[in-house]
Design a protein around this motif. Sequence first.
Motif, PDB file in Angstrom:
ATOM      1  N   SER A 163       0.855  -1.394  -0.037  1.00 37.43           N
ATOM      2  CA  SER A 163       0.038   0.032  -0.049  1.00 37.43           C
ATOM      3  C   SER A 163       0.568   1.477   0.005  1.00 37.43           C
ATOM      4  CB  SER A 163      -1.058   0.069   1.114  1.00 37.43           C
ATOM      5  OG  SER A 163      -0.101   0.153   2.559  1.00 37.43           O
ATOM      6  N   PHE A 168       2.446   1.579  -3.694  1.00 35.97           N
ATOM      7  CA  PHE A 168       1.288   2.064  -4.819  1.00 35.97           C
ATOM      8  C   PHE A 168       0.278   2.946  -4.355  1.00 35.97           C
ATOM      9  CE2 PHE A 168       2.658  -2.486  -5.632  1.00 35.97           C
ATOM     10  CZ  PHE A 168       3.332  -2.484  -6.764  1.00 35.97           C
ATOM     11  N   GLN A 169       0.848   3.866  -3.482  1.00 31.68           N
ATOM     12  CA  GLN A 169      -0.106   5.007  -3.220  1.00 31.68           C
ATOM     13  C   GLN A 169      -0.240   5.990  -4.259  1.00 31.68           C
ATOM     14  OE1 GLN A 169       1.393   7.089   0.269  1.00 31.68           O
ATOM     15  NE2 GLN A 169       3.238   7.007  -0.305  1.00 31.68           N
ATOM     16  N   GLU A 170      -1.182   6.815  -4.356  1.00 31.42           N
ATOM     17  CA  GLU A 170      -1.210   7.859  -5.439  1.00 31.42           C
ATOM     18  C   GLU A 170      -0.713   9.114  -4.965  1.00 31.42           C
ATOM     19  OE1 GLU A 170      -4.995  10.323  -7.422  1.00 31.42           O
ATOM     20  OE2 GLU A 170      -5.526   7.972  -6.676  1.00 31.42           O
ATOM     21  N   VAL A 171       0.156   9.624  -6.267  1.00 28.12           N
ATOM     22  CA  VAL A 171       1.015  10.616  -5.697  1.00 28.12           C
ATOM     23  C   VAL A 171       0.297  11.870  -6.779  1.00 28.12           C
ATOM     24  CG1 VAL A 171       3.197  11.955  -5.844  1.00 28.12           C
ATOM     25  CG2 VAL A 171       2.938   9.490  -5.085  1.00 28.12           C
ATOM     26  N   ASN A 172      -0.055  13.024  -6.274  1.00 29.44           N
ATOM     27  CA  ASN A 172      -0.575  14.134  -6.962  1.00 29.44           C
ATOM     28  C   ASN A 172       0.736  15.239  -7.116  1.00 29.44           C
ATOM     29  OD1 ASN A 172      -3.122  13.011  -7.461  1.00 29.44           O
ATOM     30  ND2 ASN A 172      -3.626  13.764  -5.269  1.00 29.44           N
TER      31      ASN A 172
END
Length: 65
Positions: A21, A24-28
Motif C-alpha cells: 500500500s 502503490f499510493q497515489e501521488v499528485n
Amino acid sequence: MEENNEAVLPSKVSFWSKFKSFLFQEVNVELTPYQQKVEDEVNEFLHQEITWQGFKNFLFQEIKF
C-alpha cells in the motif's frame, strides 16, 4: 445467501500489505506553468513521428564550422 466478509479478510495487517500500500499510493504532482511548458515540449519531442527520410536527412546534414 449472505456473505460473511469478516471471515474472508485477514485478521491482522501484514508487513507486505503495508509495504504494497505504501509503494502503490497515489501521488499528485502540480506543475508551475513553466514546468508544464517544458514537460509538454519534452513529451512532444519524445512522441514525434520518426521516418526513414527524416533520419537520413539528420545523418547526412551539412555541418559548418
